[in-house]
Write an enzyme that holds these catalytic residues in place. Structure first.
Site, mmCIF file in Angstrom:
data_model
loop_
_atom_site.group_PDB
_atom_site.id
_atom_site.type_symbol
_atom_site.label_atom_id
_atom_site.label_comp_id
_atom_site.label_asym_id
_atom_site.label_seq_id
_atom_site.Cartn_x
_atom_site.Cartn_y
_atom_site.Cartn_z
ATOM 1 N N ASN A 7 17.360 -45.110 -10.095
ATOM 2 C CA ASN A 7 16.934 -43.811 -10.625
ATOM 3 C C ASN A 7 17.549 -43.684 -12.026
ATOM 4 O O ASN A 7 18.691 -43.242 -12.177
ATOM 5 C CB ASN A 7 17.453 -42.732 -9.660
ATOM 6 C CG ASN A 7 16.992 -41.343 -10.032
ATOM 7 O OD1 ASN A 7 16.514 -41.114 -11.140
ATOM 8 N ND2 ASN A 7 17.164 -40.406 -9.111
ATOM 9 N N ARG A 90 12.459 -44.876 -9.644
ATOM 10 C CA ARG A 90 11.970 -43.521 -9.923
ATOM 11 C C ARG A 90 11.401 -43.527 -11.342
ATOM 12 O O ARG A 90 12.087 -43.955 -12.286
ATOM 13 C CB ARG A 90 13.119 -42.518 -9.841
ATOM 14 C CG ARG A 90 12.683 -41.128 -10.251
ATOM 15 C CD ARG A 90 13.870 -40.233 -10.448
ATOM 16 N NE ARG A 90 13.437 -38.928 -10.923
ATOM 17 C CZ ARG A 90 14.180 -38.133 -11.676
ATOM 18 N NH1 ARG A 90 15.390 -38.510 -12.047
ATOM 19 N NH2 ARG A 90 13.725 -36.977 -12.062
ATOM 20 N N ARG A 238 18.385 -26.302 -21.282
ATOM 21 C CA ARG A 238 16.984 -26.023 -21.679
ATOM 22 C C ARG A 238 16.660 -24.549 -21.446
ATOM 23 O O ARG A 238 17.067 -23.984 -20.429
ATOM 24 C CB ARG A 238 16.026 -26.892 -20.863
ATOM 25 C CG ARG A 238 16.051 -28.347 -21.246
ATOM 26 C CD ARG A 238 15.280 -29.211 -20.266
ATOM 27 N NE ARG A 238 16.176 -29.903 -19.348
ATOM 28 C CZ ARG A 238 15.784 -30.641 -18.310
ATOM 29 N NH1 ARG A 238 14.505 -30.795 -18.051
ATOM 30 N NH2 ARG A 238 16.664 -31.230 -17.532
ATOM 31 N N GLU A 381 16.688 -37.620 -3.139
ATOM 32 C CA GLU A 381 15.560 -38.276 -3.809
ATOM 33 C C GLU A 381 15.557 -39.766 -3.520
ATOM 34 O O GLU A 381 14.503 -40.376 -3.359
ATOM 35 C CB GLU A 381 15.641 -38.034 -5.327
ATOM 36 C CG GLU A 381 15.302 -36.601 -5.708
ATOM 37 C CD GLU A 381 15.633 -36.273 -7.153
ATOM 38 O OE1 GLU A 381 16.830 -36.295 -7.505
ATOM 39 O OE2 GLU A 381 14.704 -36.008 -7.925
#
Ligand code: AMP
Length: 394
Positions: A7, A90, A238, A381
């Protein structure tokens, strides 16, 4: 069968080696701060845990370091690279090309390269990981799992922006959505927990990046990150949703360059911009000591999540459960409490004593008579990637 999960982030590589189909974790680790002189490698097996700080210039160096550790005479878990049957990668942006996990071919790599312009922080690292693993593990099947794939079920009326058609048709400008493997993993867990296939669930992934997804009968029907992983919720650095005319104002009147605006909104905004800290633990600690700026930032953060819950209840026309996951969602009882306060209109009632319990297990934190279940489900994940890669190859 051994599956290695890779990942790769913009400056990190998370990895896990698993035995499938038993889902046994053999080892896991993280290489952080790639590109610096003091990169950190964490490596953990059932017997050992180690942390090394050293200079790692590129993703390729980082991956080679991981492979050395896997085969280390003392702390290693494999004798040679041929033992790895599958490498699951990923990949953040799969655009419109991939609705499923796929075997990596030259065409798939071309597509990942093409979408690098839409995910410049992620896709180039993902692709480099694939090239390096093809060399190191020539016999293994290389499989790509796309962050965007789970969101391919979003209907046109939710995925289109109200801009001239040409931008969609020629330039692929639309909602893609991200964190798909996480939203899929926790929504499947929630469906099993609830014991209902026909379900209306909102999954709330709150980590360094944050997003929410409306999941109807196991399918994503809307999500808060769009064309790129920028909009929607307030994140670590963000901004999430802003009025796009602010960008014109910054450029035309305040004389920012476009690059400065991009850095401002991507790396210097969100919780960092509001408080000077990006780690929620620091912000919560200060808020608890009475710091108003930090308390306000938490309130802004939670309010945005509440608004999306309202929007997604409308999109789903009902609600059976909300699910909190990822670093903040799993660990911050404070954010969960702020989000769930005064949400009785939706049938959301939090039980404080349950909310304050810390655990790594799936847990229900609503009151006994709350019509909507409030679940905390740790995301995984890497396990989702392993399951999908194993299913594809077999
Ligand atoms: P992730 O991207 O899922 O690894 O989440 C990382 C973020 O989770 C960190 O930046 C922290 O802000 C947050 N986090 C981790 N542990 C805690 C905690 N115990 N309390 C509050 N926030 C946490």
């Amino acid at each position: 069968m051994k599956i290695l999960i890779i990942n790769s982030g913009s400056s990190s590589i998370k990895f896990q080696l698993m035995e499938m189909p038993s889902e046994t974790l053999i080892c896991s680790g993280l290489v952080e701060r790639i590109g610096s002189n003091d990169a950190i490698i964490n490596y953990k097996t059932n017997l050992d845990e180690l942390r090394i700080t050293k200079s790692i210039g590129t993703h390729s160096e980082g991956l080679n370091m991981i492979v050395e550790l896997l085969q280390d005479a003392d702390k290693g878990v494999i004798n040679n690279t041929k033992e790895i049957s599958i490498v699951g990668h990923r990949v953040v942006h799969g655009g419109n090309s991939f609705s499923n996990t796929t075997l990596i071919t030259p065409e798939v790599k071309d597509n990942i390269q093409e979408y690098a312009t839409l995910a410049p922080l992620h896709n180039p690292g993902n692709l480099e990981g694939i090239f390096v693993c093809e060399e190191i593990f020539p016999l293994a099947k290389q499989v790509a799992i796309f962050d965007t794939a789970f969101h391919r079920s979003i209907p046109d009326y939710a995925k289109r922006y109200a801009v001239p058609n040409e931008l969609y048709e020629k330039h692929k400008i639309q909602v893609y959505g991200f964190h798909g493997t996480s939203h899929q993993y926790v929504s499947e867990k929630a469906i099993t927990y609830l014991g209902m296939d026909a379900s209306k669930i909102i999954t709330i992934h709150l980590g360094n990046g944050c997003s929410m997804t409306a999941v109807k009968n196991g399918k994503s029907i809307d999500t808060s990150l769009g064309f790129t992983p920028s909009n929607g919720l307030v994140m670590g650095t963000r901004s999430g949703d802003i009025d796009h005319a602010i960008i014109f104002h910054l450029v035309n009147n305040l004389k920012y360059s476009l690059d400065e605006v991009k850095t401002l909104l991507t790396n210097k905004s969100g919780m960092l911009g509001l408080t000077g800290h990006m780690d929620l633990r620091d912000i919560e600690a200060k808020a608890e000591k009475g710091n108003r700026e930090c308390q306000l930032a938490l309130d802004i953060n939670a309010y945005r999540i509440k608004k999306y819950i309202g929007a997604y209840v409308a999109a789903l026309n009902g609600l059976d459960a909300i699910v909190f996951t990822a670093g903040i969602g799993e660990n911050s009882s404070m954010i969960r409490k702020l989000v769930c306060a005064e949400m009785d209109v939706f049938g959301i009632y939090l039980e404080d004593s349950k909310n304050n319990i810390r655990s790594k297990d799936i847990r229900e934190i609503n009151t006994a008579d709350s019509p909507v279940k409030i679940l905390v489900i740790p995301t995984n994940e890497e396990l989702e990637i392993a399951k999908q890669a194993f299913a594809l190859v077999n």
